[in-house]
Write an enzyme that holds these catalytic residues in place. Sequence first.
Site, PDB file in Angstrom:
ATOM      1  N   GLU A 262       3.505  -0.213  -8.301  1.00 21.82           N
ATOM      2  CA  GLU A 262       4.959  -0.217  -8.314  1.00 21.82           C
ATOM      3  C   GLU A 262       5.541   0.315  -7.013  1.00 21.82           C
ATOM      4  O   GLU A 262       4.856   0.962  -6.228  1.00 21.82           O
ATOM      5  CB  GLU A 262       5.467   0.635  -9.487  1.00 21.82           C
ATOM      6  CG  GLU A 262       5.117   0.039 -10.827  1.00 21.82           C
ATOM      7  CD  GLU A 262       5.645   0.846 -12.004  1.00 21.82           C
ATOM      8  OE1 GLU A 262       5.559   0.327 -13.119  1.00 21.82           O
ATOM      9  OE2 GLU A 262       6.125   1.982 -11.813  1.00 21.82           O
TER      10      GLU A 262
ATOM     11  N   ASN B 252      -1.644  -2.712 -11.431  1.00 23.25           N
ATOM     12  CA  ASN B 252      -0.255  -2.836 -10.996  1.00 23.25           C
ATOM     13  C   ASN B 252       0.059  -1.738  -9.985  1.00 23.25           C
ATOM     14  O   ASN B 252      -0.480  -0.634 -10.046  1.00 23.25           O
ATOM     15  CB  ASN B 252       0.726  -2.855 -12.162  1.00 23.25           C
ATOM     16  CG  ASN B 252       0.677  -1.640 -13.067  1.00 23.25           C
ATOM     17  OD1 ASN B 252      -0.381  -1.110 -13.359  1.00 23.25           O
ATOM     18  ND2 ASN B 252       1.835  -1.211 -13.540  1.00 23.25           N
TER      19      ASN B 252
ATOM     20  N   GLU C  91      -2.457  -8.724 -12.300  1.00 25.96           N
ATOM     21  CA  GLU C  91      -3.018 -10.073 -12.232  1.00 25.96           C
ATOM     22  C   GLU C  91      -2.899 -10.646 -10.827  1.00 25.96           C
ATOM     23  O   GLU C  91      -3.827 -11.258 -10.302  1.00 25.96           O
ATOM     24  CB  GLU C  91      -2.293 -10.997 -13.218  1.00 25.96           C
ATOM     25  CG  GLU C  91      -2.350 -10.533 -14.660  1.00 25.96           C
ATOM     26  CD  GLU C  91      -1.169  -9.663 -15.058  1.00 25.96           C
ATOM     27  OE1 GLU C  91      -0.840  -8.704 -14.315  1.00 25.96           O
ATOM     28  OE2 GLU C  91      -0.580  -9.933 -16.117  1.00 25.96           O
TER      29      GLU C  91
END
Length: 130
Positions: free
Chosen positions: A44, A42, A55
């Site tokens: 951010e 991930n 994903e």
Amino acid sequence: MTEEALVRMALKARENAYAPYSRFSVGAALLCGGGAVYTGCNIESASYPCGLCAERTALGKAVSEGQRDFVMLAVAGSSRELCTPCGMCRQLLYEFAPALIVLCANDAGDYERCTLGDLLPRGFGGASML
């Protein structure tokens, strides 16, 4: 590739996460039909909609390399709870692989096996659009 090996790859990918806001690191490993594996973490942003889930990072890497045959996805979070793909990731994955096997893991590598159909029943798109 064993399920356990794919989960370990997701845990390793999680180490590269950029999660200064949520402090929730996620890693993913996407197994393709030919045996290639694409990982992601991930990423951010202070502007939340600009962030990427692990994903979708893995899927984007695979698709950009010409892959379209996806067999299994492992996703591992940074808590004792099992990590499942968010709704946006479920929808995008469904576009390419409605029958995808998903391994939802926790920070210790314990995991549960399910299908994308279990996570997104009666999904929209993909083969249902043809």
